[in-house]
Design a protein around this motif. Structure first.
Motif, PDB file in Angstrom:
ATOM      1  N   ILE A 174      32.878 -66.414  13.026  1.00 55.96           N
ATOM      2  CA  ILE A 174      33.778 -67.213  12.187  1.00 55.96           C
ATOM      3  C   ILE A 174      33.385 -68.692  12.263  1.00 55.96           C
ATOM      4  CG2 ILE A 174      36.171 -67.971  11.884  1.00 55.96           C
ATOM      5  CD1 ILE A 174      37.052 -65.178  12.748  1.00 55.96           C
ATOM      6  N   PHE A 175      33.065 -69.149  13.471  1.00 54.15           N
ATOM      7  CA  PHE A 175      32.644 -70.550  13.616  1.00 54.15           C
ATOM      8  C   PHE A 175      31.409 -70.829  12.759  1.00 54.15           C
ATOM      9  CE2 PHE A 175      30.291 -74.013  15.600  1.00 54.15           C
ATOM     10  CZ  PHE A 175      31.277 -74.975  15.611  1.00 54.15           C
ATOM     11  N   ARG A 176      30.474 -69.909  12.797  1.00 56.00           N
ATOM     12  CA  ARG A 176      29.248 -70.094  12.010  1.00 56.00           C
ATOM     13  C   ARG A 176      29.580 -70.118  10.514  1.00 56.00           C
ATOM     14  NH1 ARG A 176      25.439 -67.469   9.330  1.00 56.00           N
ATOM     15  NH2 ARG A 176      23.334 -68.325   9.462  1.00 56.00           N
ATOM     16  N   ALA A 177      30.426 -69.175  10.080  1.00 57.65           N
ATOM     17  CA  ALA A 177      30.772 -69.105   8.656  1.00 57.65           C
ATOM     18  C   ALA A 177      31.458 -70.394   8.201  1.00 57.65           C
ATOM     19  CB  ALA A 177      31.683 -67.907   8.406  1.00 57.65           C
ATOM     20  N   ILE A 178      32.350 -70.915   9.041  1.00 56.30           N
ATOM     21  CA  ILE A 178      33.028 -72.166   8.680  1.00 56.30           C
ATOM     22  C   ILE A 178      32.024 -73.314   8.669  1.00 56.30           C
ATOM     23  CG2 ILE A 178      34.700 -73.898   9.483  1.00 56.30           C
ATOM     24  CD1 ILE A 178      36.466 -71.597  10.491  1.00 56.30           C
ATOM     25  N   SER A 179      31.197 -73.386   9.703  1.00 56.67           N
ATOM     26  CA  SER A 179      30.341 -74.574   9.832  1.00 56.67           C
ATOM     27  C   SER A 179      29.241 -74.625   8.773  1.00 56.67           C
ATOM     28  CB  SER A 179      29.778 -74.725  11.239  1.00 56.67           C
ATOM     29  OG  SER A 179      29.119 -73.576  11.615  1.00 56.67           O
ATOM     30  N   GLN A 181      29.683 -73.759   5.702  1.00 55.58           N
ATOM     31  CA  GLN A 181      30.287 -74.110   4.409  1.00 55.58           C
ATOM     32  C   GLN A 181      30.995 -75.460   4.417  1.00 55.58           C
ATOM     33  OE1 GLN A 181      31.912 -71.209   1.870  1.00 55.58           O
ATOM     34  NE2 GLN A 181      31.358 -69.503   3.193  1.00 55.58           N
ATOM     35  N   ALA A 182      31.476 -75.876   5.590  1.00 55.16           N
ATOM     36  CA  ALA A 182      32.214 -77.151   5.660  1.00 55.16           C
ATOM     37  C   ALA A 182      31.244 -78.326   5.750  1.00 55.16           C
ATOM     38  CB  ALA A 182      33.106 -77.143   6.894  1.00 55.16           C
ATOM     39  N   GLN A 183      31.774 -79.530   5.542  1.00 54.29           N
ATOM     40  CA  GLN A 183      30.934 -80.714   5.822  1.00 54.29           C
ATOM     41  C   GLN A 183      30.623 -80.737   7.315  1.00 54.29           C
ATOM     42  OE1 GLN A 183      32.750 -84.632   5.887  1.00 54.29           O
ATOM     43  NE2 GLN A 183      31.095 -85.409   4.587  1.00 54.29           N
ATOM     44  N   LYS A 184      31.657 -80.544   8.141  1.00 53.72           N
ATOM     45  CA  LYS A 184      31.475 -80.432   9.591  1.00 53.72           C
ATOM     46  C   LYS A 184      32.579 -79.560  10.175  1.00 53.72           C
ATOM     47  CE  LYS A 184      27.968 -83.115  10.715  1.00 53.72           C
ATOM     48  NZ  LYS A 184      26.697 -82.426  10.950  1.00 53.72           N
ATOM     49  N   ALA A 185      32.233 -78.813  11.212  1.00 53.29           N
ATOM     50  CA  ALA A 185      33.232 -78.138  12.039  1.00 53.29           C
ATOM     51  C   ALA A 185      33.251 -78.866  13.373  1.00 53.29           C
ATOM     52  CB  ALA A 185      32.869 -76.679  12.233  1.00 53.29           C
ATOM     53  N   ARG A 186      34.426 -79.021  13.943  1.00 56.17           N
ATOM     54  CA  ARG A 186      34.562 -79.775  15.201  1.00 56.17           C
ATOM     55  C   ARG A 186      35.414 -78.991  16.193  1.00 56.17           C
ATOM     56  NH1 ARG A 186      30.910 -82.650  14.294  1.00 56.17           N
ATOM     57  NH2 ARG A 186      30.878 -84.805  13.602  1.00 56.17           N
ATOM     58  N   ILE A 187      35.014 -79.028  17.450  1.00 57.91           N
ATOM     59  CA  ILE A 187      35.854 -78.480  18.527  1.00 57.91           C
ATOM     60  C   ILE A 187      36.185 -79.635  19.463  1.00 57.91           C
ATOM     61  CG2 ILE A 187      35.961 -76.894  20.482  1.00 57.91           C
ATOM     62  CD1 ILE A 187      34.067 -75.039  18.999  1.00 57.91           C
ATOM     63  N   GLU A 188      37.464 -80.063  19.468  1.00 63.75           N
ATOM     64  CA  GLU A 188      37.837 -81.218  20.294  1.00 63.75           C
ATOM     65  C   GLU A 188      38.590 -80.790  21.543  1.00 63.75           C
ATOM     66  OE1 GLU A 188      38.460 -85.246  18.232  1.00 63.75           O
ATOM     67  OE2 GLU A 188      40.464 -84.659  18.895  1.00 63.75           O
ATOM     68  N   GLY A 189      39.153 -79.548  21.549  1.00 63.03           N
ATOM     69  CA  GLY A 189      39.696 -79.017  22.794  1.00 63.03           C
ATOM     70  C   GLY A 189      41.187 -79.134  23.006  1.00 63.03           C
ATOM     71  N   SER A 190      41.921 -79.566  21.976  1.00 66.11           N
ATOM     72  CA  SER A 190      43.390 -79.574  22.083  1.00 66.11           C
ATOM     73  C   SER A 190      43.943 -79.191  20.715  1.00 66.11           C
ATOM     74  CB  SER A 190      43.906 -80.955  22.486  1.00 66.11           C
ATOM     75  OG  SER A 190      45.295 -81.046  22.207  1.00 66.11           O
ATOM     76  N   ALA A 191      44.436 -77.956  20.618  1.00 68.42           N
ATOM     77  CA  ALA A 191      44.900 -77.464  19.320  1.00 68.42           C
ATOM     78  C   ALA A 191      46.044 -78.314  18.770  1.00 68.42           C
ATOM     79  CB  ALA A 191      45.331 -76.012  19.463  1.00 68.42           C
ATOM     80  N   ALA A 192      46.964 -78.731  19.647  1.00 70.35           N
ATOM     81  CA  ALA A 192      48.108 -79.516  19.178  1.00 70.35           C
ATOM     82  C   ALA A 192      47.636 -80.827  18.556  1.00 70.35           C
ATOM     83  CB  ALA A 192      49.068 -79.779  20.342  1.00 70.35           C
ATOM     84  N   LEU A 193      46.657 -81.464  19.209  1.00 66.31           N
ATOM     85  CA  LEU A 193      46.121 -82.716  18.652  1.00 66.31           C
ATOM     86  C   LEU A 193      45.312 -82.451  17.389  1.00 66.31           C
ATOM     87  CD1 LEU A 193      44.825 -85.053  21.492  1.00 66.31           C
ATOM     88  CD2 LEU A 193      46.462 -85.590  19.683  1.00 66.31           C
TER      89      LEU A 193
END
Ligand code: IPD
Length: 265
Positions: A174-179, A181-193
């Motif tokens: 899923i990460f690959r599919a999103i990344s 197609q998107a301009q960028k995919a980011r993992i910042e490590g806090s879902a709430a933020l």
């Protein structure tokens, strides 16, 4: 027993600020762990911060129920007329334990399925996000609005990787599919933020499977009150959820990337 959203929000903000303050004052103890798991850690400060938030809530809203990341079983069967407080005392625990600033205290209050109030407090970023069911989403008192990006190819999409590989939601695929197609995919490590980034228009969507209700309860309300859309896509068992939030404009397109429609050909 109050169910007035503004009153509940004031309690939630005081509880989140107190929990965040304690984590900051005690950050020299950020390596103290109750439990070390593969890809995760349970900090002593997680438990202490939850206790601090709970004490404030129990004092000012005594008849209400509490569900916390550090006490997940305690809420039991809450009837739909009793407000339920949902607490993640340190969301982004691994970030916090390494000294990264992307962590926060997230507190929401729900009545049945309806969120009444929510706050996300990120002390190291000096950001306090708030929303009520009948009021605007704010950051430090300033109104928030989701972005107007209408194409996934121009979108910045925040996500996280499920620690338990589930064949229904394979995280890397899923990460690959999103990344791609998107301009960028980011993992910042806090879902709430991450959700607050969507609410503020800095990001255009957030998706994660394997997430828990305390990670998203406050942020989902903040996204919705900022004009966006939050959607529970599915329940994966043991409280783990698959969840999508967006500015609304790219919501269907991202859902289709996550759950590809069968090719009619
Ligand atoms: C985690 C964070 C992370 C997400 C994980 C959550 P925690 O919460 O929100 O961004 O990817 O799924 O469990 O454990 O730091 O409270």
């Amino acid at each position: 027993m109050t169910t007035a959203p503004a009153e509940l929000l004031a309690i939630a903000v005081d509880a989140a600020r107190a929990a965040g303050r304690h984590a900051c004052e005690q950050r020299h103890r950020r390596g103290e762990a109750h439990q070390r798991l593969a890809h995760d850690v349970k900090l002593a400060l997680d438990v202490e911060c939850q206790g601090i938030a709970e004490a404030i809530i129990r004092k000012r809203a005594p008849a209400q129920a509490i569900l916390g990341e550090e006490s997940p079983g305690e809420a039991g069967c809450v009837d739909s007329g009793t407000p339920l407080w949902i607490i993640d005392p340190i969301d982004g625990t691994v970030n916090f334990s390494h000294g990264l600033p992307f962590w926060c205290c997230s507190i929401a209050v729900r009545l049945g399925a309806r969120a009444l109030a929510g706050t996300v407090y990120a002390p190291d970023l000096n950001e306090l996000y708030t929303a009520t069911a009948d009021g605007p989403a704010l950051c430090n008192g300033a109104p928030l609005r989701v972005s107007s990006v209408a194409a996934v190819s121009e979108a910045l999409i925040m996500t996280g990787l499920d620690k338990h590989v589930d064949p229904r939601m394979p995280p890397f695929e899923i990460f690959r599919a999103i990344s791609v197609q998107a301009q960028k995919a980011r993992i910042e490590g806090s879902a709430a933020l991450d959700l607050c980034r969507v609410a503020s228009g800095q990001a255009d969507a957030f998706f994660e499977s394997g997430i828990y209700i305390w990670d998203i309860a406050a942020g989902a309300l903040i996204v919705e009150r900022a004009g966006g859309r939050a959607e529970l896509l599915g329940e994966l068992g043991r409280g783990r959820l698959s969840f999508l939030a967006s500015n609304g404009l790219i919501h269907e397109a991202i859902r289709n990337i996550i759950n590809p429609q069968p090719n009619p050909a």
